[in-house]
Design an enzyme around this catalytic site. Structure first.
Site, PDB file in Angstrom:
ATOM      1  N   GLU A   1       0.958  -1.214   0.013  1.00 48.15           N
ATOM      2  CA  GLU A   1       0.136   0.053  -0.026  1.00 48.15           C
ATOM      3  C   GLU A   1       0.778   1.059   0.154  1.00 48.15           C
ATOM      4  OE1 GLU A   1      -3.503  -0.426   2.774  1.00 48.15           O
ATOM      5  OE2 GLU A   1      -2.087  -2.143   3.659  1.00 48.15           O
TER       6      GLU A   1
ATOM      7  N   ARG B   1       5.378 -12.722   9.827  1.00 50.91           N
ATOM      8  CA  ARG B   1       6.004 -11.565   9.636  1.00 50.91           C
ATOM      9  C   ARG B   1       7.436 -11.468  10.221  1.00 50.91           C
ATOM     10  NH1 ARG B   1       2.521  -6.758  11.308  1.00 50.91           N
ATOM     11  NH2 ARG B   1       4.449  -5.706  11.044  1.00 50.91           N
TER      12      ARG B   1
ATOM     13  N   LYS C   1       3.598   1.320  10.194  1.00 50.41           N
ATOM     14  CA  LYS C   1       3.737   2.570   9.656  1.00 50.41           C
ATOM     15  C   LYS C   1       3.176   3.689  10.234  1.00 50.41           C
ATOM     16  CE  LYS C   1       3.766   0.668   4.730  1.00 50.41           C
ATOM     17  NZ  LYS C   1       2.815   0.614   3.397  1.00 50.41           N
TER      18      LYS C   1
END
Length: 556
Positions: A34, A260, A270
């Site tokens: 994104e 992850r 983020k």
């Protein structure tokens, strides 16, 4: 196909089995960021995984921006992500792709779901929708708008698209099961109204698909065979498959999840990284203390070291926390092998050699690397006045101090043995100069009188060297888990994460270093010429990592 099979990558085995069984004939993966921030080290693992698997099986990997939320996206992030992928050494297949390129197709499929009775327009506001949704232990309740007719839903959806309604007043939802134990299946939102200009489509649209609705269909359009994502999307896989089952998509991708990358002493959210930038805690997304790929690059991490680190940690089905010292080991190992050596005096103390001619400049030869002859040699200017590091001198010291002491000898690296004779002090009693003498004929040799030097220290000519700005970095956070639980990560920022030294002295040749060129400053650590600010007339070096590898020594 490559013959080497990674021992710590379960996805490699799955893909190999799919090819052997004929379930797929060509491997097609994708990296789908994104564009709402700069990529961080966790994304580096995903990049290496998706592009690496495509390479391993002679397949292809797409770069696709999932740009379905224009409120948080920008062309700056799009450009930085492309640069990061290329810097890591990968190239995507064909042109860059965008979710926004498929907006019309996605809208057509939304209409298809409505026509088939599988989606409806809902007027509940956010608070009402949350109440109707239920909890993990209690089922949800059907929306009062769930049974609208197909015709009414199509009309309302078209009017949403035309901009007749305000943001948040209506959404399009899938009609699945409000009693499902999986919260993601309780009539999830497919479209929402957002009257915001999009960085790719401008004002063509005022409704935007959600990530959950768009992602699987984008994969299908692109013919993705293995849609690889992190474990938090495991609970979303039933919805991913439900949408593929209920839409006339051109292919059938399969979703796989992996653990992850979580690093201690590090924040990778983020939102939190953006807060650090917005509140001026760091100097931008590429501040060398940031765990962003661009920040690590500016600090002197190499693409090679990050790829090695990702190989070291492997790909598993479980989440865990990796010691950041493991990543530090990867760059230390890389730079130890590849970085030329040089000398820098961070805290200069002048040494005057009383028996060396004032007008003489002697050029001594030194290897650029102790074990790589192909890197050549460099010239060091030796003069009467030198700088050594203030920490390398004591008026008195015990036998454990292997540096310069009054009345004792030390070797200047790649140069002469010298002996300290006296000191000059300022009014405050601080030493400002050391008077010493050169022991003749000792370049590369022990003194003829048999009195050996106690140690070896770095030095720079006070007249031929150059001043430089050097930034010393420590970890950005002082706590091992800065964003765990109720921790206030902003309160755990290390106040000593940056030390700026504007009066360091470097070898003259270092002013011609290329931006991003790395060096080992002997006895200090590994440093890199700043990629943005380093210039011959104003050298700037950033500390990458210290010399001590505590992870490799088992001390972490």
């Amino acid at each position: 196909m490559m013959d080497n099979k990674p021992a710590n990558n379960f996805l490699h085995a799955i893909i190999a089995d799919d090819l052997a069984a004929g379930r797929v004939t060509e491997v097609v993966t994708r990296f789908p960021p994104e564009p709402n921030g700069y990529l961080h080290v966790g994304h580096a693992k995903s990049i290496c995984l998706n592009f690496g698997l495509a390479e391993a099986f002679n397949g292809r990997c797409n770069l696709r921006f999932d740009d379905t939320n224009p409120a948080k996206e920008s062309p700056e992030f799009v450009a930085s992500i492309q640069e990061d992928v290329r810097w890591l050494g990968f190239e995507w297949h064909d042109e860059v792709r965008y979710a926004s390129s498929y907006f019309q197709q996605l809208y057509d499929w939304a209409q298809h779901l409505v026509r088939e009775g599988n989606a409806y327009v809902c007027d509940l506001n956010a608070d009402q929708a949350r109440e109707y949704r239920g909890t993990l232990t209690e089922p949800g309740v059907n929306s009062p708008y769930r049974d609208r007719s197909v015709e009414e839903n199509l009309d309302l959806l078209e009017r949403m698209k035309a901009g007749e309604f305000e943001d948040g007043s209506r959404v399009l939802r899938a009609k699945i099961d409000m009693a499902s134990p999986n919260m993601n299946m309780r009539d999830p939102i497919l479209y929402r109204i957002r009257k915001i200009e999009h960085h790719q489509t401008g004002n063509d649209w005022c409704i935007y698909p959600t990530y959950d609705f768009a992602h699987g269909q984008e994969d299908a359009i692109e013919g993705i065979t293995h849609s690889i994502c992190t474990l938090e999307f495991e609970d979303h896989r039933p919805l991913y498959n439900w949408l593929l089952d209920h839409l006339p998509v051109p292919s059938r991708p399969r979703q796989y999840e992996f653990g992850r990358l979580n690093l201690n002493y590090t924040v990778t959210s983020k939102r939190k990284l953006k807060q650090l930038v917005d509140e001026g805690v760091v100097d931008g997304w590429d501040d060398p203390r940031m765990p962003t790929i661009s920040g690590l690059r500016r600090r002197g991490y190499t693409a090679r070291s990050l790829r090695k680190f990702c190989d070291m940690i492997g790909v598993t089905r479980s989440d865990g926390v990796v010691d950041v010292a493991m990543m530090e080991h990867a760059i230390r190992d890389d730079l130890n092998e590849n970085a030329p050596r040089a000398m820098c005096v961070l805290r200069p103390l002048k040494v005057v050699l009383s028996n060396y001619p004032e007008d003489k400049t002697e050029y001594l030869s030194a290897p650029c690397h102790p074990s790589r002859e192909e890197l050549g040699v460099r010239e060091l200017a030796f003069t009467r006045e030198l700088y050594i590091d203030a920490e390398d001198f004591r008026e008195e010291a015990n036998k454990k101090f292997k540096r310069l002491v009054l009345g004792k000898r030390v070797r200047l690296r790649n140069a002469y043995v010298i002996e300290a004779e006296s000191v000059l002090k300022d009014e405050a009693g601080e030493i400002v100069e050391v008077q010493a003498k050169v022991i003749p004929n000792t370049v590369g040799n022990d003194p003829e009188d048999g009195i050996k030097a106690k140690g070896v220290i770095q030095w720079v000519s006070a007249t031929e060297g150059r001043r430089a700005t050097v930034r010393l970095y420590d970890r950005l956070f002082s706590h091992e888990a800065p964003d765990k639980g109720d921790n206030d990560f902003m309160a755990l920022v290390n106040p000593n994460s940056l030390e700026l030294i504007e009066g360091a002295w470097i070898e003259a040749g270092l002013v011609n270093a290329q931006p991003e060129q790395s060096f080992q400053f002997e006895r200090e650590g590994y440093f890199v010429a700043d990629r943005h600010e380093h210039r011959p007339e104003a050298p700037v070096f950033n500390m990458t990592i210290g010399l001590r590898d505590s992870w490799n020594n088992g001390q972490k």
